[in-house]
Design an enzyme around this catalytic site. Structure first.
Site, PDB file in Angstrom:
ATOM      1  N   LYS A 235      33.077 -47.523 -17.377  1.00  0.00           N
ATOM      2  CA  LYS A 235      32.483 -46.239 -16.978  1.00  0.00           C
ATOM      3  C   LYS A 235      31.269 -46.492 -16.092  1.00  0.00           C
ATOM      4  O   LYS A 235      30.501 -47.434 -16.336  1.00  0.00           O
ATOM      5  CB  LYS A 235      32.091 -45.471 -18.245  1.00  0.00           C
ATOM      6  CG  LYS A 235      31.633 -44.030 -18.001  1.00  0.00           C
ATOM      7  CD  LYS A 235      31.369 -43.333 -19.331  1.00  0.00           C
ATOM      8  CE  LYS A 235      30.973 -41.878 -19.156  1.00  0.00           C
ATOM      9  NZ  LYS A 235      30.762 -41.192 -20.458  1.00  0.00           N
TER      10      LYS A 235
ATOM     11  N   SER B 233      33.223 -36.911 -21.273  1.00  0.00           N
ATOM     12  CA  SER B 233      32.821 -37.254 -19.925  1.00  0.00           C
ATOM     13  C   SER B 233      33.428 -38.560 -19.398  1.00  0.00           C
ATOM     14  O   SER B 233      33.425 -38.799 -18.191  1.00  0.00           O
ATOM     15  CB  SER B 233      31.305 -37.363 -19.866  1.00  0.00           C
ATOM     16  OG  SER B 233      30.847 -38.445 -20.657  1.00  0.00           O
TER      17      SER B 233
ATOM     18  N   SER C 282      32.538 -38.080 -25.937  1.00  0.00           N
ATOM     19  CA  SER C 282      33.035 -38.406 -24.595  1.00  0.00           C
ATOM     20  C   SER C 282      34.029 -39.545 -24.503  1.00  0.00           C
ATOM     21  O   SER C 282      34.548 -39.801 -23.418  1.00  0.00           O
ATOM     22  CB  SER C 282      31.866 -38.726 -23.678  1.00  0.00           C
ATOM     23  OG  SER C 282      31.326 -37.541 -23.198  1.00  0.00           O
TER      24      SER C 282
END
Ligand code: GLN
Length: 462
Positions: A53, A128, A152
Site C-alpha cells: 500500500k 481504504s 481498511s
C-alpha cells in the site's frame, strides 16, 4: 519456473491488468528485477512477490498515500515491515492504490482514480487498501500489505473474495507507516490463503525499537497451528448486531458460515457486545482528532507538493493544503479540529475516549467465554462506483462491523464465506483476544480449507 521468470510474469500481469483495474500507483519493474539477484536460496520467503500500500515507506520508491500533496514523493527509508520482508527474501513489485491518507471505504477518495473490483469492474473494491486487495484478488500477487485504522484491510478483502487480516495493536511495528490515527493504525496483510498471511506475519511481527508502541511479545510459528483440529473451540455470535442495515444475502451467508463452523465441531454460543453500537460514532471522533494533528505536517515545506502560486509564507501553507488535499481529507481535518477545540473537547473527544474504554471492556468480558467472535465483515457486497460518494455517512456505515476491533486493539481476520446471487464475494470476520492471531489463523484456515470459494473473479491474471 526460475525466480527471474516468475517475477517478470508478475510484473507483466501487473502491467497488463492495471489499465483496467488501476490497482497499482506504481509498478516497480527496475527495483523488482534488481532484487532477484539478491534473493538467497534458503531465504524464508524465497522471492515472494509482494504489493505494498502506498502509505508504507519504501526507500527510493514513491510513497504518495493516494494524495496529490505527496505526488512524486519518494520515501527516504524503509518501514520496519518492509526491511524485515526484504531480509526474508520478499520482492516489492509495486505500490498500490488507496483512499487518500487511508480515509475511505471504497478507494474512491484516491487522487489517482479508484481501483476497480476484479469481480465486476463497475464496482468498488472497498477501501481504504483497495489496490492491495485487487492486486491479490486478481491473481497478480499472492500477498500484499495494507493498513488498518478502522477496517481498511478486512473490508476490501471481503468485497474482493480474499483473506484480510488486522493484527493486535503493537504486533507489527508502525515505523514507516504514514500516520493517520496513531492509536488505531496497524499494518495489515492480504493473502490468497490464510497460510500466505501467516507466513508474512511471522516475518514482520515483533518488537521494534523504532516504534515505542510495538510490543515485546514473542512471535510464535504461526503456520505450525494452522491445521489443528477446531472441534470444541467456542465461537461467540453477537446476533443483536445483525439487524438494521445488513443485507439479507450477507446475513444468510453469515448464518451459513455459522452452520459450517458447527459442522467442523465448533461450539457456537450467543454473546452480547452492548457498546459495539457506539463504535462508528466513537471512531469518527477519535480518528479525525488524531488525523487533524498528524496531517499538520503536510505544509508544502517538508514533503511533496508546494503551490507556486503564493509568495507569502502563511498563504503558501494554506494554498498548498487547499490544493493538495482532497475533499474527504479536508472534511476529516475540520471535524477533528472541531472535536479537539476548547469548549467541545470534553463533550466529544474526552467522552469518546471513555466509551472506547467500554468497547474494549465488552470484548474482554466476552473473551472469558469464547475464543473468537464471528460477524459479517461488511454489511453489503461491493457497491457500484459512485453509489455512496455523495453521502459520507452512508460510506462511514460500511465500517460498522470492523471499527470496534481497532478501538479495542484486538486482532481480526476476514475470510470468504460465499457469493451473492449476482456472483459477488461475501466475507465473514473472526475477532480474537489480544495476541490470539494463531488461534484466528487456525479457525480461518480450517474453514477455508473445508469451504473454499471455488470461483475466480472476471478479471484474473491466471
Ligand atoms: N473506512 C474507515 C475510514 O474511512 C477506515 C479506514 C482505515 O481503516 N484506514 O476511516
Amino acid at each position: 519456473m526460475s525466480l527471474q521468470k516468475s517475477i517478470s510474469k508478475t510484473l507483466d500481469n501487473a502491467e497488463r491488468l492495471n489499465p483496467e483495474l488501476n490497482s497499482f500507483l506504481s509498478i516497480e519493474r527496475g527495483h523488482a528485477e534488481a532484487r532477484v539477484g539478491e534473493i538467497k536460496d534458503d531465504s524464508r520467503l524465497g522471492g515472494l512477490a509482494i504489493a505494498v500500500k502506498d502509505n508504507i515507506c519504501t526507500k527510493g520508491l514513491q510513497t504518495t498515500c493516494g494524495s496529490r500533496i505527496l505526488h512524486n514523493y519518494k520515501a527516504q527509508y524503509d518501514a520496519t515491515a518492509i526491511r524485515r520482508l526484504n531480509e526474508a527474501g520478499a520482492i516489492v513489485v509495486g505500490k498500490t492504490n488507496m483512499d487518500e491518507f487511508a480515509m475511505g471505504s471504497s478507494n474512491e477518495t484516491s487522487a489517482f482514480g479508484p481501483a476497480k473490483n476484479p469481480w465486476d469492474t463497475t464496482r468498488v473494491p472497498g477501501g481504504s487498501s483497495g489496490g492491495s486487495a485487487v492486486a491479490v484478488a486478481s491473481g497478480v500477487v499472492r500477498a500484499a500489505l495494507g493498513s488498518e485504522t478502522g477496517g481498511s484491510v478486512r473490508q476490501p478483502a471481503s468485497l474482493c473474495g480474499i483473506v484480510g487480516f488486522k493484527p493486535t495493536y503493537g504486533r507489527i511495528s508502525r515505523y514507516g507507516l504514514v500516520a493517520f490515527a496513531s492509536s488505531l493504525d496497524n499494518i495489515g496483510i492480504f493473502g490468497q490463503t490464510v497460510k500466505d498471511v501467516a507466513d508474512v506475519l511471522g516475518v514482520i511481527a515483533g518488537r521494534d525499537e523504532m516504534d515505542s508502541t510495538s510490543a515485546d511479545v514473542p512471535v510464535p510459528d504461526y503456520s505450525a497451528e494452522l491445521d489443528s483440529d477446531i472441534a470444541g473451540k467456542t465461537i461467540g455470535v453477537p446476533r443483536a448486531l445483525f439487524g438494521e442495515g445488513l443485507d439479507d444475502e450477507v446475513r444468510d451467508s453469515v448464518e451459513n458460515a455459522i452452520e459450517n463452523f458447527r459442522s467442523l465441531g465448533a461450539n457456537i454460543i450467543d454473546i452480547e457486545l452492548p457498546y459495539a453500537n457506539y463504535g462508528i460514532a466513537v471512531y469518527y471522533i477519535i480518528a479525525t482528532a488524531e488525523a487533524s494533528s498528524n496531517l499538520a505536517r503536510y505544509d508544502g515545506v517538508r514533503y511533496g507538493f508546494r503551490t507556486e502560486e503564493s509568495t507569502a509564507l502563511r498563504e503558501m501553507y494554506a494554498r498548498t493544503r487547499e490544493l493538495g488535499f482532497g475533499q474527504e481529507v479536508k472534511r476529516r481535518i475540520m471535524l477533528g479540529t472541531y472535536v479537539l477545540s476548547s469548549g467541545y473537547y470534553d463533550a466529544y473527544y474526552s467522552k469518546a475516549q471513555k466509551v472506547r474504554a467500554l468497547v474494549k471492556r465488552d470484548y474482554q468480558k466476552v473473551f472469558t467465554s469464547c475464543e473468537a467472535i464471528l460477524t459479517p465483515t461488511s454489511p453489503s457486497v461491493a457497491f457500484k462506483l459512485g453509489a455512496k460518494s455523495d453521502d459520507p455517512l452512508a460510506m462511514y456505515l460500511n465500517d460498522v462491523y470492523t471499527v470496534s476491533a481497532n478501538l479495542a486493539g484486538i486482532p481480526g481476520i476476514s475470510v470468504p464465506s460465499g457469493l451473492s446471487s449476482e456472483g459477488l464475494p461475501i466475507g465473514v470476520q473472526l475477532l480474537g483476544n489480544f495476541w490470539s492471531e494463531g488461534k484466528l489463523f487456525n479457525l480461518a484456515h480450517r474453514y477455508s480449507a473445508e469451504f473454499p470459494l471455488n470461483s475466480k473473479p472476471a478479471v484474473f491474471a491466471g
